[in-house]
Scaffold this active site. Structure first.
Site, PDB file in Angstrom:
ATOM      1  N   LYS A  45      33.514  52.017  35.396  1.00 29.59           N
ATOM      2  CA  LYS A  45      34.836  51.193  36.147  1.00 29.59           C
ATOM      3  C   LYS A  45      35.855  51.644  36.596  1.00 29.59           C
ATOM      4  O   LYS A  45      36.201  51.518  37.333  1.00 29.59           O
ATOM      5  CB  LYS A  45      33.859  48.982  35.917  1.00 29.59           C
ATOM      6  CG  LYS A  45      32.781  48.791  36.134  1.00 29.59           C
ATOM      7  CD  LYS A  45      32.498  47.615  35.792  1.00 29.59           C
ATOM      8  CE  LYS A  45      31.391  46.835  35.376  1.00 29.59           C
ATOM      9  NZ  LYS A  45      31.002  45.818  34.545  1.00 29.59           N
ATOM     10  N   GLN A  89      33.454  41.133  31.720  1.00 30.62           N
ATOM     11  CA  GLN A  89      32.251  41.572  31.497  1.00 30.62           C
ATOM     12  C   GLN A  89      31.001  41.284  30.426  1.00 30.62           C
ATOM     13  O   GLN A  89      32.039  40.239  29.603  1.00 30.62           O
ATOM     14  CB  GLN A  89      32.487  43.103  30.274  1.00 30.62           C
ATOM     15  CG  GLN A  89      31.513  44.065  29.939  1.00 30.62           C
ATOM     16  CD  GLN A  89      31.066  44.743  31.601  1.00 30.62           C
ATOM     17  OE1 GLN A  89      31.278  45.103  32.606  1.00 30.62           O
ATOM     18  NE2 GLN A  89      29.866  44.434  31.513  1.00 30.62           N
ATOM     19  N   ASP A 112      32.767  40.491  41.614  1.00 31.77           N
ATOM     20  CA  ASP A 112      31.351  41.022  41.104  1.00 31.77           C
ATOM     21  C   ASP A 112      30.802  39.870  41.609  1.00 31.77           C
ATOM     22  O   ASP A 112      28.924  40.169  42.238  1.00 31.77           O
ATOM     23  CB  ASP A 112      31.339  40.460  39.870  1.00 31.77           C
ATOM     24  CG  ASP A 112      31.104  41.363  38.690  1.00 31.77           C
ATOM     25  OD1 ASP A 112      31.025  43.059  38.982  1.00 31.77           O
ATOM     26  OD2 ASP A 112      31.289  41.189  37.223  1.00 31.77           O
TER      27      ASP A 112
END
Ligand code: NAP
Length: 263
Positions: A45, A89, A112
């Protein structure tokens, strides 16, 4: 077009969009685990953000951090006007509620796409739909089968395919083998996200012009990554693992980040 080329071209396009913005979009990644797979996803990422000219910062905490302190860190990023996108995460340590953390992220920064009121599409299904669209897949009226009904892949995937006017069937662990074989044999599009190495194999029947999108990521006994489908099935298009849906997911995150700044 193969996914690696598609991803490279799409990132160049995002880079051009970012260059024209008044400042680079900023992504904060909060990590509270010592998971090597998470470390590797995060490296990807950070690399993607760099390649499109965005700012990305990892805020890594010891897995012993309390839930309260982690929620405070999320709130700090929520309130920071220079932060456009915020992701936490997964997995989280057992003593921290995943549900609470997902709800704590400001929906306007939730790139997300996990928050129930987020305006962002979840990255894996979005990345898949965008790629299939670029490949010219005509969704309307097509028989789509989604194997797996998780909240992050199966369910949002089914919803998105329905919104594209597919006839959607969701199969799961309680579906009989006979029914699985029936639906798979009639599917124009099969998206498999169940986490079972090589589950789809040559013993199933497929339409010869079917498309298989393999979301699964499984570590094999050979130490390498494998999908939920055996490679080389007799269909028109099958996405590889690695170098397939993982790249599309990362791309969708960058799309969402740029969108977050534009909002
Ligand atoms: P998950 O939470 O692991 O759940 C698995 C789903 O598969 C469940 O809905 C389960 O059914 C279903 N299932 C299990 N065995 C089955 C079987 N034999 N037949 C049919 N359905 C079965 O799912 P996930 O988080 O979506 O992950 C799935 C896979 O995708 C994993 O390998 C994961 O690593 C990978 N993944 C990849 C990406 C990417 O970017 N490439 C992103 C996310 C996930 P029940 O609901 O009945 O238990």
């Amino acid at each position: 077009m193969d996914i690696k080329t598609y991803a490279a071209l799409h990132k160049e396009e995002l880079h051009r969009i970012v260059e024209a913005l008044p400042r680079p979009p900023k992504l904060i990644i909060i990590q509270a685990n010592d998971n090597p797979a998470s470390d590797s996803y995060i490296r990807g990422k950070l690399k993607d953000a760099d390649s499109i000219g965005a700012d990305a910062e990892l805020r890594k905490f010891d897995p012993s951090i309390s839930e309260e302190d982690l929620l405070k860190e999320i709130e700090k990023a929520n309130l920071d006007p220079t932060v456009d996108g915020l992701i936490v995460q997964l997995p989280l340590p057992n003593h921290i509620s995943e549900a609470k953390v997902k709800l704590a992220v400001d929906p306007k920064k939730d790139v997300d796409g996990f928050h129930p009121t987020t305006g962002f599409a979840p990255c894996t299904p979005k990345g898949i739909v965008d790629y299939l669209t670029a490949e010219g897949f005509a969704f309307r009226g097509k028989n789509a089968v989604v194997l797996g009904r998780s909240n992050i892949v199966g369910k949002p995937m089914a919803k998105m395919l329905l919104a594209k006017d597919c006839n959607v069937t969701v199969l799961h662990s309680k579906t009989s083998e006979e029914d699985k074989r029936f639906y798979i044999a009639h599917a124009d599009l099969i998206v498999i996200a169940i986490g079972r190495l090589g589950y789809l194999n040559a013993s199933y029947q497929y339409k010869e012009d079917a498309v298989i999108v393999d979301v699964g990521i499984n570590r094999g006994e050979d130490g390498k990554l494998h999908g939920d489908a055996e490679p080389g099935l007799p269909v028109k298009l099958q996405t590889p693992v690695p170098g397939g849906v993982g790249l599309l997911t990362r791309l969708a995150l960058m799309d969402n980040l740029v969108e977050a700044m534009n909002k």
